[in-house]
Design an enzyme around this catalytic site. Structure first.
Site, mmCIF file in Angstrom:
data_model
loop_
_atom_site.group_PDB
_atom_site.id
_atom_site.type_symbol
_atom_site.label_atom_id
_atom_site.label_comp_id
_atom_site.label_asym_id
_atom_site.label_seq_id
_atom_site.Cartn_x
_atom_site.Cartn_y
_atom_site.Cartn_z
ATOM 1 N N GLN A 8 104.844 55.679 4.221
ATOM 2 C CA GLN A 8 105.889 55.063 4.860
ATOM 3 C C GLN A 8 107.608 56.326 5.166
ATOM 4 O O GLN A 8 107.925 57.219 4.876
ATOM 5 C CB GLN A 8 107.284 53.845 3.842
ATOM 6 N N HIS A 46 111.004 48.329 -4.073
ATOM 7 C CA HIS A 46 111.910 48.980 -4.899
ATOM 8 C C HIS A 46 111.391 48.647 -6.515
ATOM 9 O O HIS A 46 112.456 49.230 -7.047
ATOM 10 C CB HIS A 46 112.248 48.944 -4.253
ATOM 11 N N ASN A 87 108.584 49.895 -2.706
ATOM 12 C CA ASN A 87 108.424 48.726 -1.136
ATOM 13 C C ASN A 87 108.141 47.174 -1.516
ATOM 14 O O ASN A 87 108.666 46.867 -2.874
ATOM 15 C CB ASN A 87 107.544 49.353 -0.193
ATOM 16 N N ARG A 88 107.733 46.009 -0.416
ATOM 17 C CA ARG A 88 107.979 45.207 -0.639
ATOM 18 C C ARG A 88 106.996 44.283 -0.875
ATOM 19 O O ARG A 88 105.720 44.298 -0.726
ATOM 20 C CB ARG A 88 108.617 44.299 1.076
ATOM 21 N N ASP A 119 110.505 52.197 10.271
ATOM 22 C CA ASP A 119 110.120 51.703 8.758
ATOM 23 C C ASP A 119 108.950 51.155 9.031
ATOM 24 O O ASP A 119 108.541 49.602 8.051
ATOM 25 C CB ASP A 119 111.656 50.344 8.015
ATOM 26 N N HIS A 162 111.534 58.696 -3.104
ATOM 27 C CA HIS A 162 112.622 58.080 -1.887
ATOM 28 C C HIS A 162 113.819 59.037 -1.417
ATOM 29 O O HIS A 162 114.629 58.853 -1.045
ATOM 30 C CB HIS A 162 113.108 57.727 -2.814
ATOM 31 N N SER A 163 113.020 60.348 -1.386
ATOM 32 C CA SER A 163 113.813 61.599 -1.378
ATOM 33 C C SER A 163 114.118 61.120 0.654
ATOM 34 O O SER A 163 113.525 61.011 1.067
ATOM 35 C CB SER A 163 113.495 62.768 -1.585
ATOM 36 N N GLU A 173 107.589 58.397 2.062
ATOM 37 C CA GLU A 173 107.178 57.723 1.430
ATOM 38 C C GLU A 173 106.120 57.652 0.807
ATOM 39 O O GLU A 173 105.472 56.825 1.335
ATOM 40 C CB GLU A 173 108.293 56.630 0.600
#
Ligand code: BGC
Length: 371
Positions: free
Chosen positions: A308, A129, A103-104, A270, A201-202, A336
């Protein structure tokens, strides 16, 4: 004499790994080489019910996941590519293990023990990521565990300073295929304090990776709160109630139904949901997704405080996937399990700092049934 020759014949025709007639539930094959000459392998894990998962050592990527529908018909329910070159050419983290920090991170900066660290700003002004070559783009060392529950252990040693992060981090991810469950067990240790936030992250489409949009899937997220963000998807620091907002999935909702009520571009979810205030020892139910036409149901259990939910808003048809399928916007969704975005800069969020002597752990289970 007769007994002896039967024994001899049995020995000759017995499989090399013993006298068992059971099919092998984990198989390895070559998946090619990276430009640096590193060999990449593909592992296929199967269970007696026909559920099958394929994982490559590049990025720990789940390339295929086959699960039965209500009539027992198998479909591959994750988006991905069918060769190493396509993964190397770039993709939006299809099926990958993401880290060191998923993530960020706002403006690609954080301060730890009085020292400022700078990360690559690879997502507008922010870091996303893990950087240029995150855990999704490295080759992991694999070992297998057979037996009733096939498992694949992946290890990676991330160097001190790699992608700007402090400390040497030893990471392990174990994929295990249980009856109808795929579990992902993460652990990590460090020799210097460092942020760690790992996830899987599927992108799922429970009707099949090639079935079009996921808008009609029904979703329930067991979270009454979420972390609102600014326009660059960095949390404002508030933890808000979902009540009365299009973010409320406490009761099952059709994913695409409230797209029109969402703010921000591109349209879609998101969003980080707050499952609990801190990590839990045992995985707990976080989300449940039902695909009405196939009857496939996926539940996600996790130890993590956040999840997420992403609806593939940035997919734009430029990713040509398995079998030449073009993945357009909303072709898959991600759930996620992780700590909250930008936790390293947010005092009010559960900490992502791992210290020497401690062990990071996280466990997430994807469980598949039908209805
Ligand atoms: C993020 C999205 C991003 C996607 C692919 C998700 O985890 O939340 O904003 O576009 O990953 O990078």
């Amino acid at each position: 004499m007769r007994i002896l020759s039967i024994a001899l014949l049995a020995a000759i025709f017995a499989p090399v790994d013993g006298f068992t007639a059971e099919p092998k539930n984990i198989e390895k094959s070559s998946y090619g080489e990276t430009p640096d000459g590193e060999e990449v392998d593909l592992y296929t894990l199967t269970n007696a019910k026909g559920m099958k998962v394929k994982i490559i050592t590049y990025g720990g990527i789940i390339t295929e996941l086959w699960t039965p529908d209500r009539d027992g018909k198998l479909a591959d329910v994750v988006l991905g590519h069918d060769n190493l070159k396509s993964y190397l050419d770039g993709h939006p983290y299809f099926g990958a293990i993401v880290g060191r920090v998923a993530n960020r991170v706002a403006r690609g900066k954080f301060t730890l023990d009085g020292k400022e660290y700078t990360l690559l700003q690879n997502n507008g002004p922010n870091a996303l990521h893990g950087g240029k070559k995150g855990f999704d783009k490295v080759v992991w060392k694999a070992t297998v565990g057979e037996g009733k529950k096939p498992s694949l252990t992946l290890k990676y040693e991330s160097k001190d300073g790699e992608e700007g992060y402090p400390g040497k981090l030893d990471v392990q991810v174990v994929y295990t295929l249980n009856e109808n469950q795929l579990s992902v067990n993460y652990s990590a240790t460090t020799n210097k304090a460092t942020p760690v936030n790992l996830t899987q992250h599927s992108y799922f489409n429970l009707a099949g990776h090639n079935a079009g949009e996921i808008r009609d899937h029904q979703l329930q997220i067991f979270a009454s709160k979420y972390t609102p963000t600014d326009e660059t998807l960095i949390p404002t620091g508030n933890i808000d109630s979902v009540k009365g907002t299009p973010y409320d999935f406490m009761e099952p909702q059709v994913i695409g139904k409230r797209f029109g009520d969402l703010k921000g571009e591109p349209v879609g979810y998101d969003t980080n949901y707050v499952l609990r205030e801190s990590k839990n020892k045992e995985p707990q139910l976080a989300a449940k997704v039902v695909e009405p036409t196939s009857g496939r149901v996926m539940e996600v259990y996790t130890t993590e405080p956040g999840i997420q939910f992403y609806t593939g808003n940035f997919l734009n048809g430029k990713d040509k996937g398995k079998g030449g399928v073009v993945y357009k916007q909303y072709a898959g969704f991600c759930l996620e399990a992780q700590h909250f975005p930008d936790s390293v800069n947010q005092k009010g969020f559960p900490s992502v700092i791992l210290k020497p002597g401690e062990t990071y752990t996280q466990m997430t289970i994807y469980s598949f049934t039908t209805k």
